[in-house]
Design an enzyme around this catalytic site. Structure first.
Site, mmCIF file in Angstrom:
data_model
loop_
_atom_site.group_PDB
_atom_site.id
_atom_site.type_symbol
_atom_site.label_atom_id
_atom_site.label_comp_id
_atom_site.label_asym_id
_atom_site.label_seq_id
_atom_site.Cartn_x
_atom_site.Cartn_y
_atom_site.Cartn_z
ATOM 1 N N LYS A 124 0.835 -1.202 0.000
ATOM 2 C CA LYS A 124 0.000 0.000 0.000
ATOM 3 C C LYS A 124 0.870 1.253 0.000
ATOM 4 O O LYS A 124 0.643 2.180 -0.785
ATOM 5 C CB LYS A 124 -0.933 0.011 1.215
ATOM 6 C CG LYS A 124 -1.953 1.143 1.170
ATOM 7 C CD LYS A 124 -2.731 1.269 2.468
ATOM 8 C CE LYS A 124 -2.012 2.169 3.422
ATOM 9 N NZ LYS A 124 -2.797 2.562 4.595
ATOM 10 N N ASP A 142 -6.739 0.916 0.993
ATOM 11 C CA ASP A 142 -6.791 0.941 2.458
ATOM 12 C C ASP A 142 -8.175 0.484 2.907
ATOM 13 O O ASP A 142 -8.983 -0.001 2.107
ATOM 14 C CB ASP A 142 -6.458 2.342 2.975
ATOM 15 C CG ASP A 142 -7.524 3.382 2.616
ATOM 16 O OD1 ASP A 142 -8.478 3.047 1.865
ATOM 17 O OD2 ASP A 142 -7.417 4.525 3.090
#
Length: 214
Positions: A124, A142
């Site tokens: 991420k 997320d």
């Protein structure tokens, strides 16, 4: 989990997002690629606002790997101790700074694999840096994107990699540069976890979420 929306519906959704916010921005403050990597690494299990508060003075005195190393782990801790997991994060910041100096000439690498090799930098974080700094259409999934994607049918998936793949495979390519920012902001401010603000949602009529609020 909602079913994957079709191409025409997705194009309408992202056209509305674009009309509402033509140039969405990430909310983490940074001054260069290095401080962006550090800020995103610090943001795990923390709010962007909390990270920004902690890094405001830190980045004034340590905006390069060399300056961060000179500050040292205890010096980093003094600045970031208001953030969760601050001891481990400070350790990672010092480690990744050392690697950048020793292996990359103090430059932040621009490949996902190289970024993911840095301590405290996962997929991420790597995707955020690739997207925000190098404008590569990487999708940083997320909790907000995972929730919005599965509720709405925009990008459903069993895990974050599946959601990331759904964005890349289904969302029209001309929207992919900003897709994750639009989805994060939508999840953070409208499609919130407990009581989504469906009345204020600009895509409510296209969303597949069955438990829409009045």
């Amino acid at each position: 989990m909602a079913k994957q929306l079709n191409y025409h519906t997705l194009r309408e959704i992202f056209t509305r997002f674009q009309d509402s916010e033509p140039e969405p921005k990430g909310e983490l403050n940074h001054v260069n690629a290095y401080t962006l990597v550090v800020a995103v690494a610090l943001s795990a299990q923390a709010t962007d606002a909390g990270v920004n508060k902690a890094t405001e003075k830190l980045f004034q005195i340590a905006d390069t790997p060399e300056k961060m190393l000179a500050l040292g782990e205890e010096g980093v801790i003094e600045h970031i101790k208001t953030i969760g997991l601050y001891r481990n994060k400070a350790k990672n910041v010092i480690k990744l700074s050392r690697i950048l100096v020793d292996q990359y000439g103090s430059q932040v690498p621009c490949s996902r694999a190289a970024l993911e090799s840095l301590p405290g930098v996962g997929r991420k974080t790597a995707n955020v840096v690739l997207n925000m700094w190098w404008h590569y259409p990487a999708q940083a999934v997320d909790t907000h994107i995972f929730r919005v994607g599965n509720r709405s049918g925009i990008c459903p998936g069993k895990d974050v990699v599946a959601v990331e793949r759904a964005i890349e495979d289904h969302i029209p390519v001309d929207f992919q540069q900003h897709a994750h920012h639009w989805l994060i902001l939508h999840g953070r401010y409208i499609c919130v976890a407990r009581k989504p603000k469906c009345k204020a949602c600009i895509i409510a009529d296209l969303c597949q979420f069955e438990e829409k609020t009045e």
